[in-house]
Design a protein around this motif. Structure first.
Motif, mmCIF file in Angstrom:
data_model
loop_
_atom_site.group_PDB
_atom_site.id
_atom_site.type_symbol
_atom_site.label_atom_id
_atom_site.label_comp_id
_atom_site.label_asym_id
_atom_site.label_seq_id
_atom_site.Cartn_x
_atom_site.Cartn_y
_atom_site.Cartn_z
ATOM 1 N N HIS A 139 38.758 -88.867 0.539
ATOM 2 C CA HIS A 139 38.355 -87.482 0.308
ATOM 3 C C HIS A 139 39.603 -86.600 0.240
ATOM 4 C CE1 HIS A 139 33.934 -87.961 1.156
ATOM 5 N NE2 HIS A 139 34.419 -89.102 1.632
ATOM 6 N N SER A 187 39.945 -86.879 4.548
ATOM 7 C CA SER A 187 39.365 -87.950 5.353
ATOM 8 C C SER A 187 39.134 -89.152 4.451
ATOM 9 C CB SER A 187 38.041 -87.509 5.997
ATOM 10 O OG SER A 187 37.081 -87.213 4.978
ATOM 11 N N ALA A 188 38.605 -90.199 5.036
ATOM 12 C CA ALA A 188 38.276 -91.405 4.279
ATOM 13 C C ALA A 188 37.080 -92.073 4.930
ATOM 14 C CB ALA A 188 39.465 -92.360 4.243
ATOM 15 N N ASP A 189 36.211 -92.624 4.096
ATOM 16 C CA ASP A 189 35.060 -93.362 4.606
ATOM 17 C C ASP A 189 34.696 -94.425 3.584
ATOM 18 O OD1 ASP A 189 33.785 -91.973 2.526
ATOM 19 O OD2 ASP A 189 32.989 -90.442 3.878
ATOM 20 N N GLU A 238 32.731 -94.286 1.214
ATOM 21 C CA GLU A 238 32.597 -93.750 -0.138
ATOM 22 C C GLU A 238 33.927 -93.689 -0.858
ATOM 23 O OE1 GLU A 238 30.601 -89.820 -2.331
ATOM 24 O OE2 GLU A 238 30.961 -89.854 -0.166
ATOM 25 N N VAL A 272 36.515 -86.945 -4.407
ATOM 26 C CA VAL A 272 36.345 -88.228 -3.736
ATOM 27 C C VAL A 272 36.819 -89.323 -4.689
ATOM 28 C CG1 VAL A 272 34.749 -89.835 -2.636
ATOM 29 C CG2 VAL A 272 34.374 -87.361 -2.439
ATOM 30 N N HIS A 328 46.798 -86.794 -7.290
ATOM 31 C CA HIS A 328 45.692 -87.557 -7.860
ATOM 32 C C HIS A 328 45.876 -87.619 -9.366
ATOM 33 C CE1 HIS A 328 41.210 -87.742 -9.081
ATOM 34 N NE2 HIS A 328 41.651 -88.946 -8.825
ATOM 35 N N SER A 358 32.342 -87.941 -12.378
ATOM 36 C CA SER A 358 33.589 -87.339 -11.948
ATOM 37 C C SER A 358 34.207 -86.573 -13.101
ATOM 38 C CB SER A 358 34.564 -88.431 -11.486
ATOM 39 O OG SER A 358 34.954 -89.208 -12.598
ATOM 40 N N PRO A 414 36.844 -80.167 -3.648
ATOM 41 C CA PRO A 414 36.749 -81.495 -3.034
ATOM 42 C C PRO A 414 36.709 -82.592 -4.093
ATOM 43 C CG PRO A 414 34.624 -80.396 -2.951
ATOM 44 C CD PRO A 414 35.600 -79.393 -3.504
ATOM 45 N N ASP A 470 41.373 -82.680 -0.894
ATOM 46 C CA ASP A 470 41.211 -81.258 -1.190
ATOM 47 C C ASP A 470 42.249 -80.925 -2.252
ATOM 48 O OD1 ASP A 470 41.077 -78.543 -1.365
ATOM 49 O OD2 ASP A 470 41.501 -78.131 0.742
#
Length: 752
Positions: A651, A644-646, A648, A660, A630, A80, A658, A653
């Protein structure tokens, strides 16, 4: 709504729950508060905002920075931005330390001093005891700046991603052993992981031998460490235990660093130790120096920071001692080696750039074609000097942009670096010499290697000219890494507005460079336009003037209490500003004094989310479309929107990029951001800004805070005003130097 008048009194100020402010209040009277700032509780948003914040989450932000590599290594196939930045910082700090070690030789902590270091300690004792004047020991020529020869045609390495390293976290056995010791001492077992990571594989033994090492962990205060020590040591535990006093000295300086200080007057440290039940603070300080916990400095009796009461005239243990007749007061400072190393390396590096530059470059044609007289002056100064300081407001940013374009037109490798992504985009939007966007990066991206040119075989950036905008946001450690990355002959221009809030990290690099007059200074004569520019210019000189705002560029909304302040803020963002000014809610930023309280960022973000993007907060309190900030590393705020979120992670912008954020780091590094603090907003601008000043925020106001907050708006500024006369008083009060640093003295010594 009306134009903001001088000294308007909208009504009684609010008296809601206490707000924890961005700026520390006026200097507290207790000695320890003067050293450590705003108390013992930490703050997550504090670390993002800057020194002096005392909300509860500073610990989280520090822990986030410490654990970023571990979290990302487990969840990503590529590093990252935070990992790349931290890796670059480690590499550059190692290089700085190696150079300093070669020049002076290391002093190992935990051992008695000898040779010159012992002589220095003896000198300090003699001066403090009044036996000899400070000049007898400390007046010596400054060391000549280190030189690094970099061949001009050195090949440039292509930038490659930093490899992902496996986590070096402590083994489960080590963590379990530490947890057992913590439990025995009554400390939370949750500290076992951080303790093992900080103190090493033998952390359990280290804590048994010296329980006060618990103070090295984020969020642990002296009361907790004392209780832990009493539980482990029993009758052996006492307030004057040398292990305790040494740990307290280090803790005081670490806390001071969070407030922006790189050093502290030894007398302040003694007073704070006395407030912690240490019966012989002088002996405690001498022991900490001898053990290498802190370093001792004396920067000259004529230094800017010395005063009538600052001299170390006598030893507290020997009240009968008097200073030598005719001796001038001597102020002794204590500092942590990391900041001492950074300040000395930065001062040496700046002197190197000054002396290694080609002085006879001819940029006269470029200066003649400059778009303004101030831009022409800046181009001429950069042509003749290796280091230049440039000051001015928002409109003055066109001048360093013109310099970059001119250098690019001359075939030089020129680059602009900004504090924020927003600043980078605004700089890149200026037309370059060939009609193309100007080369621009963020400073963090440049140092981490994720943006900008590659490095040559010596590790130096492949640049002929670097212009750093938003220079007040440059802290001393970042400044040292930056200068270390520049080869001999590279020109460096530091540009910024001296009226804004200082950096999130320790130090005041830009202010010290200006105060030391270490280089030519170009003061822009380009004023900021419009009613907002007129208002902010007045604030900069201590005047809160009434301005004509025919297009409702500046309005004031009086409120009686914090509840009304929140209500009117939501109304402005969701309805009034879009309807009357034509700026959508997505381009309107709310700025308030602190994170806590009834009208702090938390309360405002909660109310704004309910109105602008209601949802259940399915992923850690966030929903798609939420506006967030962030924090990839303490002191850096990157605005974004939840996509979105999952499994991983979350997420985001962030300005088209992008990002994460792993699940385990969301709570520590992502905040809702319809409302920000002024420290978080520094270096960024929006079409419309709503500044919220509830009554309980009065103590957090200062001229730099008001100047920073009010200058964030491009087209419109609304002030939700509930602080009565506290606003004009804060503007009228001259800002005091609230940070103790050594860089100015080092620069003056190298110049002399």
């Amino acid at each position: 709504m009306t134009a903001l008048p001088r000294g308007e009194s909208p009504g009684p100020s609010a008296t809601d729950d206490e707000v924890v402010t961005d700026e520390p209040a006026t200097a507290p009277t207790p000695a320890e508060e003067a050293v450590t700032g705003a108390g013992d509780d930490g703050s997550d948003e504090a670390a993002a905002d800057g020194p002096g914040k005392a909300d509860e989450a500073s610990t989280d932000a520090v822990a986030d920075a410490d654990g970023s590599a571990e979290g990302d290594a487990a969840t990503a196939a590529a590093p990252s931005e935070a990992e790349a930045e931290l890796a670059a910082q480690r590499e550059l700090l190692e290089r700085i330390e190696k150079r300093k070690a070669e020049k002076e030789g290391p002093i190992a902590a935990g051992t008695k001093l000898s040779g010159p270091a012992a002589d220095l300690l003896a000198a300090v004792r003699a001066v403090e005891g009044g036996e000899k004047p400070g000049a007898a020991f400390f007046d010596s020529p400054a060391p000549s700046p280190a030189r690094r020869s970099v061949p001009a045609p050195a090949p440039v390495r292509e930038r490659t991603p930093e490899p992902v390293h496996a986590s070096r976290g402590a083994s489960p056995e080590a963590v379990a052993a530490v947890a057992a010791v913590l439990t025995e001492g009554g400390a939370p077992p949750a500290l076992a992981g951080p303790a093992a990571a900080t103190l090493g594989a033998q952390a359990d033994e280290a804590l048994r031998e010296d329980p006060w090492q618990l103070l090295s962990l984020p969020g642990v205060g002296p009361e907790q460490a004392d209780g832990f020590a009493r539980a482990l040591l029993g009758a052996e535990c006492g307030p004057d235990d040398e292990r305790r006093t040494a740990a307290l000295v280090g803790w005081l300086l670490e806390r001071a660093a969070l407030q922006g200080h790189t050093a502290l007057d030894a007398e302040q440290v003694r007073a704070a130790l006395a407030g912690r039940a240490v019966t012989d603070p002088d002996a405690a300080v001498q022991h900490a120096i001898a053990e290498g916990v802190v370093l001792v400095f004396q920067d000259g009796p004529e230094g800017e920071e010395s005063g009538e009461e600052s001299g170390e005239a006598g030893d507290e243990g020997d009240e009968g001692s008097e200073p030598t007749a005719g001796a001038e007061p001597v102020q002794v400072f204590l500092g942590l080696d990391r900041y001492a190393l950074a300040e000395e390396s930065l001062a040496d590096g700046l002197a190197r750039l000054v002396n290694a530059c080609e002085k006879d470059a001819d940029w006269s044609d470029a200066a003649a074609a400059a778009p303004s007289p101030s831009a022409a002056e800046l181009i001429r100064a950069a042509a003749a000097h290796g280091l230049v300081a440039h000051t001015g407001g928002e409109a003055a940013r066109a001048e360093p942009a013109a310099l970059i374009a001119a250098a690019d037109g001359l075939g030089l490798r020129a680059l602009g670096a900004t504090h924020s992504v927003d600043g980078r985009e605004r700089l890149a939007g200026a037309a370059g010499s060939r009609g193309r966007p100007l080369p621009a990066v963020t400073l963090a991206g440049l140092l981490s290697g994720t943006e900008g040119p590659g490095r040559d075989a010596e590790g130096a950036l492949a640049l002929d000219l670097l212009v750093v905008l938003d220079a007040p946001q440059l802290d001393v450690e970042t400044g040292a890494m930056l200068v270390e990355s520049l080869a001999d002959g590279t020109r460096l221009v530091l540009s910024g507005d001296p009226g804004v809030l200082a950096s999130a990290g320790a130090g005041r690099v830009f202010a010290d460079v200006l105060a030391a007059r270490a280089c030519p200074q170009v003061v822009s004569r380009t004023p900021d336009p419009g009613p907002i520019g007129e208002l902010v210019s007045g604030i900069g000189i201590g005047e809160l003037n009434q301005v004509e705002a025919p297009g409702k560029e500046v309005v004031i909304v009086p409120v009686r209490d914090a509840g009304e302040a929140v209500h009117r803020t939501v109304q402005l963002v969701a309805d009034s500003v879009p309807r009357a000014i034509g700026v959508p809610s997505s381009d309107t930023q709310v700025i308030t004094v602190g994170h806590g309280g009834s009208a702090g960022t938390r309360a405002l973000n909660e109310a704004l989310k309910q109105r602008l993007n209601p949802g259940p907060g399915r992923f850690g309190g966030f929903d798609p479309g939420d506006r967030v900030a962030h924090v990839p590393a303490p002191g850096r705020t990157v605005p974004g929107v939840v996509v979105s979120a999952d499994a991983e992670g979350l997420h985001l912008d962030c300005a088209g990029s992008p990002v994460v954020v792993p699940q385990e780091r969301v709570a520590a590094s992502v905040r809702h951001a319809w409302a920000l603090s002024a420290h978080q907003a520094a270096g960024m601008r929006w079409p419309a800004v709503v500044v919220v000043l509830p009554g309980d925020a009065a103590q957090g106001l200062s001229r730099p805070w008001v100047y920073t907050a009010f200058s964030r708006g491009e087209r419109h500024l609304s002030v939700v005003h509930g602080v009565d006369q506290a606003l004009p008083r804060a503007v009228a009060q001259s800002p005091a130097q609230d940070r103790t640093t050594r860089l100015r003295t080092l620069l003056e010594a190298s110049d002399g």
